[in-house]
Write a protein that holds these residues in place. Structure first.
Motif, short mmCIF file in Angstrom:
data_model
loop_
_atom_site.label_atom_id
_atom_site.label_comp_id
_atom_site.label_asym_id
_atom_site.label_seq_id
_atom_site.Cartn_x
_atom_site.Cartn_y
_atom_site.Cartn_z
N LEU A 1 9.59 8.91 -11.09
CA LEU A 1 8.24 8.50 -10.69
C LEU A 1 7.17 9.33 -11.39
O LEU A 1 5.97 9.10 -11.20
CB LEU A 1 8.06 8.60 -9.17
N ASN A 2 7.65 10.28 -12.19
CA ASN A 2 6.72 11.09 -12.96
C ASN A 2 5.70 11.80 -12.06
O ASN A 2 4.50 11.73 -12.29
CB ASN A 2 6.01 10.17 -13.96
N ASP B 1 0.85 -1.19 0.00
CA ASP B 1 0.00 0.00 0.00
C ASP B 1 0.88 1.24 0.00
O ASP B 1 0.52 2.28 -0.53
CB ASP B 1 -0.92 0.00 1.22
N LEU B 2 2.04 1.08 0.56
CA LEU B 2 2.99 2.19 0.58
C LEU B 2 4.39 1.58 0.53
O LEU B 2 4.67 0.61 1.22
CB LEU B 2 2.81 3.00 1.88
N ILE B 3 5.25 2.21 -0.27
CA ILE B 3 6.62 1.69 -0.35
C ILE B 3 7.55 2.69 0.32
O ILE B 3 7.51 3.89 0.02
CB ILE B 3 7.03 1.44 -1.80
N LEU B 4 8.34 2.18 1.21
CA LEU B 4 9.31 3.02 1.89
C LEU B 4 10.68 2.73 1.29
O LEU B 4 11.22 1.64 1.46
CB LEU B 4 9.29 2.67 3.38
N LYS C 1 2.83 2.15 -10.31
CA LYS C 1 2.26 3.43 -9.87
C LYS C 1 2.00 3.44 -8.36
O LYS C 1 0.91 3.76 -7.89
CB LYS C 1 0.97 3.73 -10.63
N LYS C 2 3.03 3.08 -7.63
CA LYS C 2 2.88 3.00 -6.18
C LYS C 2 3.27 4.31 -5.52
O LYS C 2 4.14 5.02 -6.02
CB LYS C 2 3.81 1.90 -5.64
N LYS C 3 2.67 4.56 -4.39
CA LYS C 3 3.11 5.72 -3.62
C LYS C 3 4.42 5.34 -2.92
O LYS C 3 4.49 4.31 -2.24
CB LYS C 3 2.05 6.13 -2.60
N VAL C 4 5.43 6.19 -3.11
CA VAL C 4 6.74 5.90 -2.52
C VAL C 4 7.10 7.02 -1.56
O VAL C 4 6.93 8.20 -1.87
CB VAL C 4 7.82 5.82 -3.63
#
Ligand SMILES: Nc1nc2c(ncn2[C@@H]2O[C@H](COP(=O)(O)OP(=O)(O)OP(=O)(O)O)[C@@H](O)[C@H]2O)c(=O)[nH]1
Length: 926
Positions: free
Chosen positions: A529-530, A468-471, A495-498
């Protein structure tokens, strides 16, 4: 490595703990060895979903071309434990008939072929036979013979303790079966605890087989249990010559001592009673294994999901709690759409294995938020997690420490003793800890992206879409290396939230250095990440952890808030901002808390999006191909019309041969006629004139018949028959070319039974050879008779009324030699006969013309028959090709219609997901 809690249960895992297929791994579990569609197969797959090829750092980038959506590509086969392993020799395998099949049906999961002293040929033969009978129902491993295992496409090898290194065996097998996405299994036999420890090095064997007597095996098991060094399952061999009772006792003893499987001979397994197999090898006695079993049997996504939720509730695993009504409502809308997406993806691309990711993500909608930490080795991922949890759960170190993936989730029982860590054979650890932050957030620690092991790369990559979230943890001393850029590119495809963590902040000497690094990372991350929105936290995890540990109580769970806050180490670590940010995700009232819900709901949608896009590409390609196929089939069928032209051209030489044969016969007949009708042949003419048609055929007639006509007719008949045979065989050959062509190019479209070609005899009907029949009505004797009649006509017409009987033929013939002279002589002999005789050349010319006409008539009759034969053959062929092509055309058309339908379904579900996405985006604004 997991440091604190492993000792509480100890590794290797006890039998009950050896349940392999926790939901996390189950959702990624694939049927064994099925050839599955990889997106590479889609042709333009490199570009699929935004281009897989860019992804993957380190090891990934060196392996080309990408094999799936995951740059790592390879998948590890799953082994169910406790495993029942059958060991057979080559002779036994060849003589066993259905005994091996029966053993597999009773629960054998792995079959090991022992090479023994047998020659390679014999072992190969036995391996082939075992492969045929075992199929995909069990793994086939060949002992020692990597070459044989590769040649028969076995699942792997068992190496002797002094055999070649596992990595060498694995790469040999992979080279020889480069198309497989499964890593070969490599097991090693061991005889002592020492060899067990050395055999389990990082990229070593997948499991070990203790090959000693049962008691020794238990000693070896005891020798290795409780140590962290042996991280892979250990199977134990049970020797023969035991009674049923002792088999039963020994399997239990070995499994209880920590063995994850039992290796037995065929005779041994036959002695083992079904209830023992049921008891020891099919046991499902824990919440997770119940879950696993139920989940496997669920036929729909909802069913599977309900099983998950229900069983987890029973197991009291923390859930995604405190959901408001609107979220619940959205989840209930989302699930059926995801189900629909799964169904249509399975329909559009049945072999697309990545659909399991969607099934998994959908089933986890109501689960805790999944935060996945990635980064290069030594960047401080484990230290960061420890700092967040406030305790040194994970091992840290300057050398790569996290070789395996760790999924940390909350342990329901609020005590350290309940903390435990279980290793799955696919390499990941599932750890259940009592840290409160895990109640609503699952954490995943992954191996360094740059030193990742091949077998773990795919697993790590699979966590990216599910996160769900990438750290993304970067180290201050080397921010954004090549491997990090590669991995970010891969992350971007999903298209992950990083969220970036710039760790080891303490290494910067001044704020300028920090600002420079921050600006550099942000600028590059924006591009990669555009996105304009790059979140980055510079922290010192080590200082934060040290501070937390200092102020934590003995139980490691509470911190002295103010004291900690005032500690310069804590303050300088800037960890607070990051922690605050992450914890705000858990608070539904904050913006981040709302975003957490949004991210959670969007995770499966993101996966579905990517899979649907890939499917659409795939279906579009298939659709275009089906259209191409149909056009090609139609072109082929209409091309058959050109066959008449082609065959006509080819039969030209035959026609010429036949015409020249007739022309030659005609020429000879005419010369004969001319030479006969010479007044110098007056004797002969008189014979005709006087005999009045009643005499027997003259020498001329029989010469005409026997020497000119009959041989020519025979030659012509032979030639025509040869021609006719040539024509039909050309026809059959052409027809075969069509049949083969359809079969080769479109065989996959049409089932064998629908493909039976029409009767080829139609193409070679001997009775209908018109050109051969053309000569039927032409008989040499009849023609000779006509020939004779013609001569007689001419003779009688000239001389019949002249009364020239008294004329001296001998005189005339001895004196006169030319036609002109003939006429002159006759004029002299009979003034009254001059007129009649003067007509002789004209009559003769007419007779000659008659022969010419007869010959031409025959020639054109034959030509006509040949033409008819050609056009009939061509029609037959066209009809044949139409009939043969019909099932292929129908199948193509059906496929086109079907693909159009699927395209429609894909678009529909995609539209529904887009609408849902908008609703999710607006969730909290409304
Ligand atoms: N100076 C400094 N060192 C740190 C910090 N955080 C971690 N380290 C050190 O960096 C080394 C690697 O830390 P780990 O947490 O093991 O790094 P990792 O990314 O988990 O490494 P792998 O598990 O091998 O992938 C250890 O020696 C840590 O003590 C930090 O904030 N500052």
């Amino acid at each position: 490595m997991f440091a604190a809690s492993t000792s509480s249960t100890g590794l290797p895992l006890p039998r009950a703990g050896g349940l392999l297929l926790l939901p996390t791994s189950r959702s990624l579990l694939l049927p064994r060895h099925r050839h599955r569609l990889r997106l590479r197969d889609v042709g333009a797959a490199a570009a699929a979903g935004g281009g897989v090829s860019g992804g993957g750092g380190g090891a990934a980038s060196s392996r080309e071309p990408p094999r799936t959506l995951f740059p790592g590509g390879f998948k590890r086969p799953e082994i169910r434990v406790p495993a029942l392993v059958l060991r057979v020799g080559a002779d036994e395998a060849l003589a066993s008939g259905d005994a091996v099949v029966a053993a597999v049906a009773r629960g054998v999961g792995i079959v090991v072929l022992e090479a023994g002293e047998e020659g390679g040929g014999r072992v190969y033969e036995a391996a082939l036979s075992l492969k045929a009978s075992v199929g995909d129902r069990a793994y086939l491993l060949v002992a020692e013979r990597v070459d044989v295992a590769s040649a028969v496409g076995a699942s792997g090898v068992v190496l002797a303790d002094d055999g070649i290194p596992a990595i060498v065996a694995r790469s040999m097998m992979m080279k020889s079966n480069s198309d497989s996405i499964y890593l070969p299994l490599v097991a090693r036999t061991i005889r002592s605890a020492d060899t067990a420890r050395s055999a389990t090095s990082s990229e070593g064997a997948d499991f070990l087989i203790i090959d000693t007597g049962s008691d020794d095996a238990i000693n070896v098991m005891n020798g290795v249990s409780g140590t962290q060094h042996v991280k892979i399952p250990i199977f134990s061999t049970l020797s023969d010559s035991q009674s049923e009772g002792s088999y039963s006792d020994n399997t239990s003893r070995l499994l209880q001592s920590g063995a994850s499987g039992i290796v037995m001979s065929l005779a041994g397994i036959q002695v083992l009673a079904d209830d023992i197999i049921e008891r020891d090898f099919s046991k499902v006695d824990t919440a997770e294994s119940v879950l696993q079993a139920n989940y496997s049997s669920a036929s729909t996504l909802e069913e599977a999901d309900n099983v998950m939720v229900l069983t987890r509730e029973k197991a009291k695993v923390a859930g995604f709690t405190k959901l408001d009504e609107k979220v619940m409502q959205l989840i209930s809308i989302e699930k059926p759409i995801l189900s629909e997406a799964v169904a249509v993806i399975r329909k559009a691309a049945p072999m697309m294995e990545e659909v399991e990711l969607l099934v998994d993500a959908a089933s986890r909608l109501s689960e805790p938020f999944l935060l996945v930490t990635v980064g290069e080795f030594n960047s401080g991922k484990s230290t960061f997690i420890n700092a967040l949890l406030g305790r040194k759960y994970l091992q840290e170190g300057v050398v790569p420490t996290t070789n395996e993936i760790m999924l940390l989730s909350y342990s329901d029982v609020d005590s350290e003793s309940a903390e435990r860590c279980e290793r799955h054979p696919d390499g990941q650890y599932m750890c259940y800890l009592s840290a409160p932050v895990l109640k609503e957030m699952n954490l995943v620690d992954t191996p360094g992206t740059n030193v990742i092991l091949q077998r773990q790369q795919r697993l790590t990559e699979e966590y990216v879409p599910r996160a769900d979230l990438i750290l993304f943890v970067l180290s201050s001393d080397r921010p954004l290396t090549d491997s990090e850029v590669g991995f970010l590119q891969y992350v971007q495809q999903w298209k992950k939230k990083v969220v970036f963590v710039l760790n080891k902040l303490d290494l910067y000497r001044n704020s300028n250095e920090l600002e420079e690094a921050t600006a550099f990372i942000k600028e590059n991350a924006r591009k990669l990440l555009n996105t304009e929105d790059v979140t980055l936290f510079p922290v010192s995890s080590r200082s934060a952890l040290e501070a937390k540990l200092l102020y934590s109580k003995n139980d490691g769970r509470e911190h002295h808030g103010e004291a900690l806050f005032n500690d310069p180490r804590w303050r300088n670590s800037k960890f607070y901002d990051l922690e605050h940010y992450l914890l705000s995700f858990l608070d539904g009232s904050t913006e981040n808390g709302k975003e957490r819900v949004r991210l959670k709901l969007e995770t499966p949608i993101g996966i579905a999006d990517r899979l649907l896009t890939s499917c659409q590409r795939l279906v579009k390609l298939e659709y275009e191909k089906a259209i191409d196929d149909l056009t090609s089939i139609k072109d082929l069928v209409s091309g058959a019309n050109n066959y008449a032209v082609k065959i006509e051209a080819d039969s030209d030489s035959w026609q010429r041969q036949i015409s020249s044969l007739i022309a030659r016969a005609k020429g000879r007949a005419i010369s004969l006629m001319e030479s006969t009708l010479q007044l110098s042949n007056i004797d002969l003419i008189f014979t005709y004139t006087l005999s009045g048609g009643k005499s027997t055929p003259t020498k001329v007639t029989s010469f005409f018949q026997n020497d000119i006509l009959s041989p020519s007719l025979d030659d012509a008949a032979n030639l025509l028959s040869e021609y006719s045979t040539w024509l039909s065989s050309t026809n059959v050959r052409e027809a075969n070319i069509y049949v083969d062509c359809f079969h080769e190019r479109w065989g996959a479209l049409v089932a064998q039974e629908q493909r039976i070609p029409p009767e080829k005899n139609e193409l070679v009907n001997e009775e209908e050879k018109l050109c051969v029949k053309a000569l039927d009505g032409f008989s040499a004797s009849a023609a000779a008779k006509v020939f004779e009649e013609e001569i007689r006509e001419v003779a009688w017409g000239t001389f019949g009324g002249l009364g020239v009987a008294g004329l001296s033929a001998s005189l005339l013939t001895s004196v006169l030699t030319s036609t002109l002279e003939d006429l002159l002589a006759l004029a002299l002999c009979s003034a009254g006969g001059f007129f009649a005789i003067s007509n002789f050349p004209t009559r003769r010319k007419l007779a000659v013309e008659k022969i010419g006409k007869a010959a031409e008539k025959l020639s054109s009759k034959v030509d006509e028959a040949i033409q008819q034969d050609i056009s009939r053959s061509a029609n037959q062929l066209v009809h044949f090709v139409e009939t043969v092509s019909k099932p292929y055309q129908d199948a193509c058309q059906q496929k086109i219609d079907w693909l159009q339908g699927v395209q429609g379904e894909l678009s529909t579900v995609e539209r529904k997901l887009q609408t849902l996405k908008v609703e999710i985006q607006n969730l909290h604004e409304s």
